[in-house]
Scaffold this motif. Structure first.
Motif, PDB file in Angstrom:
ATOM      1  N   THR A   1      10.330   2.457  -4.494  1.00  0.00           N
ATOM      2  CA  THR A   1       8.914   2.329  -4.829  1.00  0.00           C
ATOM      3  C   THR A   1       8.627   2.717  -6.275  1.00  0.00           C
ATOM      4  OG1 THR A   1       8.505   4.571  -4.000  1.00  0.00           O
ATOM      5  CG2 THR A   1       8.170   2.740  -2.468  1.00  0.00           C
ATOM      6  N   GLN A   2       9.476   3.563  -6.871  1.00  0.00           N
ATOM      7  CA  GLN A   2       9.247   3.986  -8.256  1.00  0.00           C
ATOM      8  C   GLN A   2       9.530   2.872  -9.250  1.00  0.00           C
ATOM      9  OE1 GLN A   2       7.726   6.832  -8.514  1.00  0.00           O
ATOM     10  NE2 GLN A   2       7.988   7.042  -6.295  1.00  0.00           N
TER      11      GLN A   2
ATOM     12  N   TRP B   1       0.831  -1.206   0.000  1.00  0.00           N
ATOM     13  CA  TRP B   1       0.000   0.000   0.000  1.00  0.00           C
ATOM     14  C   TRP B   1       0.866   1.257   0.000  1.00  0.00           C
ATOM     15  CZ3 TRP B   1      -4.411   1.900  -1.162  1.00  0.00           C
ATOM     16  CH2 TRP B   1      -4.847   3.100  -0.597  1.00  0.00           C
ATOM     17  N   PHE B   2       1.972   1.208   0.735  1.00  0.00           N
ATOM     18  CA  PHE B   2       2.897   2.340   0.762  1.00  0.00           C
ATOM     19  C   PHE B   2       3.452   2.622  -0.631  1.00  0.00           C
ATOM     20  CE2 PHE B   2       7.302   3.915   1.397  1.00  0.00           C
ATOM     21  CZ  PHE B   2       6.990   5.136   1.990  1.00  0.00           C
ATOM     22  N   GLY B   3       3.741   1.568  -1.380  1.00  0.00           N
ATOM     23  CA  GLY B   3       4.224   1.749  -2.751  1.00  0.00           C
ATOM     24  C   GLY B   3       3.184   2.410  -3.634  1.00  0.00           C
ATOM     25  N   HIS B   4       1.912   2.026  -3.467  1.00  0.00           N
ATOM     26  CA  HIS B   4       0.847   2.658  -4.253  1.00  0.00           C
ATOM     27  C   HIS B   4       0.750   4.144  -3.932  1.00  0.00           C
ATOM     28  CE1 HIS B   4      -0.226  -1.149  -5.784  1.00  0.00           C
ATOM     29  NE2 HIS B   4      -0.959  -1.566  -4.770  1.00  0.00           N
ATOM     30  N   VAL B   5       0.874   4.488  -2.652  1.00  0.00           N
ATOM     31  CA  VAL B   5       0.779   5.892  -2.244  1.00  0.00           C
ATOM     32  C   VAL B   5       1.942   6.702  -2.808  1.00  0.00           C
ATOM     33  CG1 VAL B   5       0.799   7.462  -0.256  1.00  0.00           C
ATOM     34  CG2 VAL B   5      -0.520   5.339  -0.149  1.00  0.00           C
ATOM     35  N   LYS B   6       3.145   6.146  -2.775  1.00  0.00           N
ATOM     36  CA  LYS B   6       4.321   6.862  -3.252  1.00  0.00           C
ATOM     37  C   LYS B   6       4.304   7.031  -4.767  1.00  0.00           C
ATOM     38  CE  LYS B   6       7.500   7.961  -1.256  1.00  0.00           C
ATOM     39  NZ  LYS B   6       7.867   9.263  -0.635  1.00  0.00           N
ATOM     40  N   ARG B   7       3.661   6.122  -5.485  1.00  0.00           N
ATOM     41  CA  ARG B   7       3.629   6.194  -6.947  1.00  0.00           C
ATOM     42  C   ARG B   7       2.419   6.952  -7.478  1.00  0.00           C
ATOM     43  NH1 ARG B   7       5.186   0.771  -6.275  1.00  0.00           N
ATOM     44  NH2 ARG B   7       3.014   0.128  -6.582  1.00  0.00           N
ATOM     45  N   ARG B   8       1.604   7.496  -6.593  1.00  0.00           N
ATOM     46  CA  ARG B   8       0.405   8.201  -7.047  1.00  0.00           C
ATOM     47  C   ARG B   8       0.800   9.405  -7.907  1.00  0.00           C
ATOM     48  NH1 ARG B   8       1.421  10.047  -1.940  1.00  0.00           N
ATOM     49  NH2 ARG B   8       1.313  12.307  -1.646  1.00  0.00           N
ATOM     50  N   HIS B   9      -0.125   9.820  -8.733  1.00  0.00           N
ATOM     51  CA  HIS B   9       0.116  10.960  -9.612  1.00  0.00           C
ATOM     52  C   HIS B   9       0.301  12.221  -8.788  1.00  0.00           C
ATOM     53  CE1 HIS B   9      -0.623  13.954 -12.809  1.00  0.00           C
ATOM     54  NE2 HIS B   9      -0.179  12.994 -13.611  1.00  0.00           N
ATOM     55  N   THR B  10       1.124  13.109  -9.278  1.00  0.00           N
ATOM     56  CA  THR B  10       1.431  14.328  -8.525  1.00  0.00           C
ATOM     57  C   THR B  10       0.198  15.193  -8.292  1.00  0.00           C
ATOM     58  OG1 THR B  10       2.035  15.414 -10.608  1.00  0.00           O
ATOM     59  CG2 THR B  10       3.812  14.411  -9.312  1.00  0.00           C
ATOM     60  N   GLU B  11      -0.806  15.083  -9.167  1.00  0.00           N
ATOM     61  CA  GLU B  11      -2.019  15.878  -9.019  1.00  0.00           C
ATOM     62  C   GLU B  11      -3.112  15.148  -8.256  1.00  0.00           C
ATOM     63  OE1 GLU B  11      -3.273  17.040 -12.858  1.00  0.00           O
ATOM     64  OE2 GLU B  11      -1.514  18.281 -13.289  1.00  0.00           O
ATOM     65  N   ALA B  12      -2.824  13.926  -7.822  1.00  0.00           N
ATOM     66  CA  ALA B  12      -3.837  13.164  -7.087  1.00  0.00           C
ATOM     67  C   ALA B  12      -3.994  13.733  -5.684  1.00  0.00           C
ATOM     68  CB  ALA B  12      -3.424  11.695  -7.010  1.00  0.00           C
TER      69      ALA B  12
END
Length: 220
Positions: free
Chosen positions: A201-202, A148-159
Motif C-alpha cells: 500500500t505504501q 479505501w484500505f490503501g488510503h487508510v494505510k497511507r494516512r499520516h501518522t498523526e491523523a
C-alpha cells in the motif's frame, strides 16, 4: 439510534427529545446516502443501493433497451450511471456472500435486458459481460474496498484513527458458531485472492495497478 459497543451495556438510556418532542429509537437510519444499522451490518444498505440502481435503470430504459444503440455505448452508460450508484459507499461494507449474491443477480438481470437476452436463451453470463464490456460487480466491490484500505494505510501518522471494527473484551471469549464477519477480515480475504500484502500500500502506483480490475474489451 443507540449503538451497543459492549456486551456489558444494558441499552437502557434516557430518550432524546427535540423541542419537547420525544424522538423514537430506530434500528437503522439514512445518513449521507448510506443506511446505518445498529448492529453495524450492511444488509439494509445493500438493499438500498440495489433499489437506487434500479431507479437509475428505469430512467434510462429508453437507451439501455434500444436495439439500435451499440452495446459499447450501453455498457459505458451502465458503468457510469448505474453501477456507480449501486456501489456508492460499498468500500466499508463487511459484505457477506448472500449480500454479494443479491447485487450480482440484480446486475445480471440488467445486463441481459441490455443485450436482448433472457435466461431461456441459455447464454452464459461471461458471454453477456464480454458483449457489453462489464466485469463482475463483485470484482469492482473488491477493488473499491482495497482502494479505501490503501488510503487508510497511507494516512499520516498523526491523523485520527478511524476504527473499521470494534474488538470487545467479551468477544475474546470463545463462543459457539461462526465469528462475526468484519470489514478487516473481508479485506484480508481480498488480499489473499490477489496474492498481495499490506506493505504494498505504501507504493501507491503499484498498489493501484495490482488492485485495478479493467472491464473487458467489447465484442461489438
Amino acid at each position: 439510534m443507540h449503538c451497543k459497543f459492549s456486551e456489558g451495556q444494558t441499552g437502557d438510556r434516557e430518550g432524546v427529545s427535540l423541542n419537547g418532542v420525544a424522538l423514537s429509537q430506530s434500528n437503522h437510519f439514512k445518513y449521507l446516502g448510506s443506511v446505518l444499522q445498529v448492529d453495524g451490518g450492511c444488509e439494509e444498505d445493500v438493499s438500498h443501493r440495489i433499489k437506487a440502481g434500479w431507479l437509475k435503470w428505469r430512467r434510462a430504459t429508453g437507451v439501455l433497451c434500444d436495439r439500435k444503440i451499440p452495446n459499447k455505448l450501453k455498457g459505458k452508460f451502465y458503468r457510469t450511471a448505474i453501477r456507480s450508484a449501486m456501489l456508492y459507499g460499498s468500500e466499508c461494507w463487511a459484505l457477506k456472500e448472500s449480500y454479494a449474491s443479491k447485487i450480482r443477480v440484480a446486475e445480471m438481470r440488467m445486463l441481459r435486458w441490455m443485450s436482448g437476452h433472457t435466461r431461456l436463451d441459455k447464454v452464459r453470463n461471461e458471454s453477456i459481460r464480454e458483449k457489453v464490456g462489464v466485469v463482475p460487480i463483485e470484482d469492482k466491490l473488491r477493488e473499491g474496498r482495497l482502494r479505501w484500505f490503501g488510503h487508510v494505510k497511507r494516512r499520516h501518522t498523526e491523523a485520527p484513527v478511524r476504527q473499521v471494527e470494534h474488538i470487545r473484551l467479551e468477544d475474546r471469549k470463545k463462543k459457539r458458531g461462526r465469528p462475526k464477519l468484519t470489514w478487516r477480515r473481508v479485506v484480508q480475504h481480498d488480499l489473499e485472492a490477489l496474492h498481495i500484502y499490506e506493505d504494498l500500500t505504501q507504493n501507491r502506483s503499484e498498489w493501484k495497478k495490482r488492485i485495478h480490475i479493467a472491464d473487458p474489451k467489447f465484442l461489438g
